[in-house]
Design a protein around this motif. Structure first.
Motif, PDB file in Angstrom:
ATOM      1  N   PHE A 153       0.829  -1.203   0.000  1.00 44.66           N
ATOM      2  CA  PHE A 153       0.000   0.000   0.000  1.00 44.66           C
ATOM      3  C   PHE A 153       0.865   1.256   0.000  1.00 44.66           C
ATOM      4  N   LYS A 154       0.599   2.104  -0.972  1.00 42.73           N
ATOM      5  CA  LYS A 154       1.351   3.351  -1.150  1.00 42.73           C
ATOM      6  C   LYS A 154       0.441   4.525  -0.835  1.00 42.73           C
ATOM      7  N   VAL A 155       0.920   5.709  -1.185  1.00 45.55           N
ATOM      8  CA  VAL A 155       0.089   6.903  -1.044  1.00 45.55           C
ATOM      9  C   VAL A 155      -1.229   6.658  -1.790  1.00 45.55           C
ATOM     10  N   PRO A 156      -2.375   6.898  -1.153  1.00 49.55           N
ATOM     11  CA  PRO A 156      -3.649   6.542  -1.794  1.00 49.55           C
ATOM     12  C   PRO A 156      -3.924   7.332  -3.082  1.00 49.55           C
ATOM     13  N   ARG A 161      -9.965   0.636   0.563  1.00 46.56           N
ATOM     14  CA  ARG A 161      -8.949   0.027  -0.311  1.00 46.56           C
ATOM     15  C   ARG A 161      -8.350  -1.242   0.290  1.00 46.56           C
ATOM     16  N   TYR A 162      -8.370  -1.332   1.607  1.00 48.56           N
ATOM     17  CA  TYR A 162      -7.825  -2.537   2.262  1.00 48.56           C
ATOM     18  C   TYR A 162      -8.817  -3.693   2.124  1.00 48.56           C
ATOM     19  N   ARG A 172       2.620  -2.846   4.505  1.00 43.20           N
ATOM     20  CA  ARG A 172       1.880  -1.676   4.986  1.00 43.20           C
ATOM     21  C   ARG A 172       0.399  -2.035   4.888  1.00 43.20           C
ATOM     22  N   GLU A 189      -1.559   2.276   8.367  1.00 42.67           N
ATOM     23  CA  GLU A 189      -1.002   3.553   7.912  1.00 42.67           C
ATOM     24  C   GLU A 189      -1.983   4.694   8.183  1.00 42.67           C
ATOM     25  N   GLU A 190      -3.263   4.342   8.263  1.00 42.61           N
ATOM     26  CA  GLU A 190      -4.299   5.358   8.480  1.00 42.61           C
ATOM     27  C   GLU A 190      -4.245   5.965   9.872  1.00 42.61           C
ATOM     28  N   VAL A 231       1.151   7.045   9.372  1.00 40.12           N
ATOM     29  CA  VAL A 231       1.635   8.149   8.529  1.00 40.12           C
ATOM     30  C   VAL A 231       0.594   9.274   8.450  1.00 40.12           C
ATOM     31  N   VAL A 232      -0.673   8.890   8.447  1.00 42.61           N
ATOM     32  CA  VAL A 232      -1.730   9.906   8.356  1.00 42.61           C
ATOM     33  C   VAL A 232      -1.773  10.757   9.631  1.00 42.61           C
ATOM     34  N   ASN A 261      -2.241  14.395   5.179  1.00 41.52           N
ATOM     35  CA  ASN A 261      -2.873  13.215   4.578  1.00 41.52           C
ATOM     36  C   ASN A 261      -4.352  13.120   4.940  1.00 41.52           C
TER      37      ASN A 261
HETATM   38  P1  AMP Z   1       7.227   2.197   0.217  1.00 41.53           P
HETATM   39  O1  AMP Z   1       6.503   1.223   1.066  1.00 41.53           O
HETATM   40  O2  AMP Z   1       8.631   2.455   0.656  1.00 41.53           O
HETATM   41  O3  AMP Z   1       7.109   1.894  -1.232  1.00 41.53           O
HETATM   42  O4  AMP Z   1       6.507   3.621   0.410  1.00 41.53           O
HETATM   43  C1  AMP Z   1       5.157   3.776   0.348  1.00 41.53           C
HETATM   44  C2  AMP Z   1       4.815   5.146   0.867  1.00 41.53           C
HETATM   45  O5  AMP Z   1       3.397   5.296   0.886  1.00 41.53           O
HETATM   46  C3  AMP Z   1       5.307   5.399   2.271  1.00 41.53           C
HETATM   47  O6  AMP Z   1       5.974   6.621   2.341  1.00 41.53           O
HETATM   48  C4  AMP Z   1       4.028   5.457   3.100  1.00 41.53           C
HETATM   49  O7  AMP Z   1       4.107   6.321   4.179  1.00 41.53           O
HETATM   50  C5  AMP Z   1       3.011   5.913   2.079  1.00 41.53           C
HETATM   51  N1  AMP Z   1       1.657   5.537   2.454  1.00 41.53           N
HETATM   52  C6  AMP Z   1       1.182   4.285   2.622  1.00 41.53           C
HETATM   53  N2  AMP Z   1      -0.106   4.314   3.019  1.00 41.53           N
HETATM   54  C7  AMP Z   1      -0.453   5.609   3.104  1.00 41.53           C
HETATM   55  C8  AMP Z   1      -1.652   6.290   3.460  1.00 41.53           C
HETATM   56  N3  AMP Z   1      -2.764   5.625   3.812  1.00 41.53           N
HETATM   57  N4  AMP Z   1      -1.645   7.634   3.430  1.00 41.53           N
HETATM   58  C9  AMP Z   1      -0.530   8.317   3.074  1.00 41.53           C
HETATM   59  N5  AMP Z   1       0.622   7.722   2.729  1.00 41.53           N
HETATM   60  C10 AMP Z   1       0.675   6.396   2.735  1.00 41.53           C
END
Ligand code: AMP
Ligand code: MG
Length: 347
Positions: free
Chosen positions: A103-106, A118-119, A134, A138-139, A142-143, A149
């Motif tokens: 899971f990356k940036v949505p 999405r999950y 991830r 993450e919700e 990182v959020v 976010n």
């Molecule tokens: P990586 O796992 O290194 O490829 O990086 C994925 C990026 O997506 C990381 O910087 C996470 O913080 C970011 N990320 C994952 N899920 C979310 C989310 N729900 N909201 C914002 N960023 C996210």
């Protein structure tokens, strides 16, 4: 024999388990360099191989039974070893039974839905192991550390009132309970690396040209927020370790130990499920024997009637001796032979 092994695994992972309801302060409560009685890396490698073998055996049974699903949730700071852990799980299993999602940036589409949407799209099927690299956590990680976010999530004002994070913990707990009540066991692993070990690993990525591609300046930026993340993780562990989906904090300063620890928790979950190969009813067995007879009658001149039986005359005996406890007792009739009850999740 199986019970003894299960007990050993349970004892090994007990120090990693976050007791539901306990208050966790990561730095104080969990040591990233802990080795849990495994003295040498060599000893660890043997355990690792044993773990892969067990995982592969249990996965085959999980898929054959097609009743339970397993979701493995992996969370960690950068460089803690999520990718290596996934590689390790995949090394022994049938790829048809395992799915990995990162899971990356949505995306815009994902931001147009509720935060769990999405999950939920990526959950494993029955009989499968799903791995979240991830996850929904993450919700609340990182959020939380980067609240911009949350702004992007387009929540109505009313949904932002009060303590958003507490509410999300509750919603996540309820969602996981729902999943576990419906036959999906959730294994939550936090790979716990120390700040100093992360520094060394980032440097290694710079020093080794073949590893440069792994280096991301974003990781260094996130490292600046180390304390905020540690706090956010501590809160997550304190609020979302439940009887139905407990967290395990895996010491990850030694990569090999991190993999053994993570592997042991997964194997333990599968041991609890104890999936079995479906057994056929007497009537179905009789039908098979009739087909067998017909196939044997088709043997060309000079060929064995049943080449398999001829090659492995003791196959039946071995099967009966070795695999009995893996197989569900035959059902009384032929209605649904695969649907044997397995172990209940720990409550
Ligand atoms: P990586 O796992 O290194 O490829 O990086 C994925 C990026 O997506 C990381 O910087 C996470 O913080 C970011 N990320 C994952 N899920 C979310 C989310 N729900 N909201 C914002 N960023 C996210
Ligand atoms: Mg990264």
């Amino acid at each position: 024999m199986v019970d003894k092994r299960k007990k050993r695994v349970a004892e090994f992972i007990e120090p990693f388990r976050v007791k539901p309801g306990s208050k966790v302060t990561l730095a104080k409560d969990f040591d990233p360099a802990f080795k849990g009685g495994v003295k040498k890396k060599k000893e660890g490698i043997a355990l690792l191989a044993e773990g892969v073998r067990l995982l592969s055996e249990y996965q085959a049974r999980l898929a054959a039974q097609d009743t339970w699903g397993v979701l493995v949730v992996l969370q960690a700071m950068d460089t803690a070893g999520k990718d290596g852990t996934i590689r390790h799980v995949m090394s022994g299993v049938n790829p048809q039974g395992v799915q990995v999602h990162s899971f990356k940036v949505p995306s815009a589409e994902e931001l147009d839905h509720d935060f769990l949407w999405r999950y939920a799209q990526r959950l494993p099927e029955r009989g499968e192991i799903g791995i979240f690299n991830r996850s929904h956590y993450e919700e609340v990680l990182v959020v939380r550390v980067h609240p911009e976010n949350l702004d992007r999530q387009k929540l109505p004002k009313a949904a932002k009132k009060g303590d958003v994070w507490r509410r999300r913990y509750r919603e996540i707990n309820n969602w996981e309970r729902y999943l576990s009540d419906n036959g999906f066991r959730i294994v939550k692993l936090f790979l716990n690396v120390s700040k100093e070990e992360q520094r060394a690993r980032l440097l290694r990525r710079i020093d080794l040209p073949d590893h440069n591609w792994k280096f991301s300046s974003a990781d260094v930026a996130e490292r600046e927020r180390w304390d905020d993340y540690q706090r956010a993780f501590s809160e997550v562990l304190s609020n979302t370790s439940t009887e139905w989906a407990p967290w395990y904090v895996i010491p990850a300063d030694r990569k090999w130990f991190g993999r053994i620890g993570a592997g042991a928790v997964r194997v333990h979950t599968l041991m609890e499920i104890n999936p079995r190969y479906p057994a056929v009813s007497k009537r179905q067995r009789q039908a098979l024997l009739e087909v067998k007879e017909a196939l044997e009658a088709q043997a060309p001149k000079g060929a064995a009637r049943d080449p398999f039986e001829q090659e492995q005359p003791d196959a039946k005996a071995r099967e009966a001796a070795g695999r009995d406890d893996h197989r569900a007792p035959p059902p009384a009739d032929a209605t649904n032979p695969g649907d044997e009850p397995a172990a209940e999740p720990r409550r």
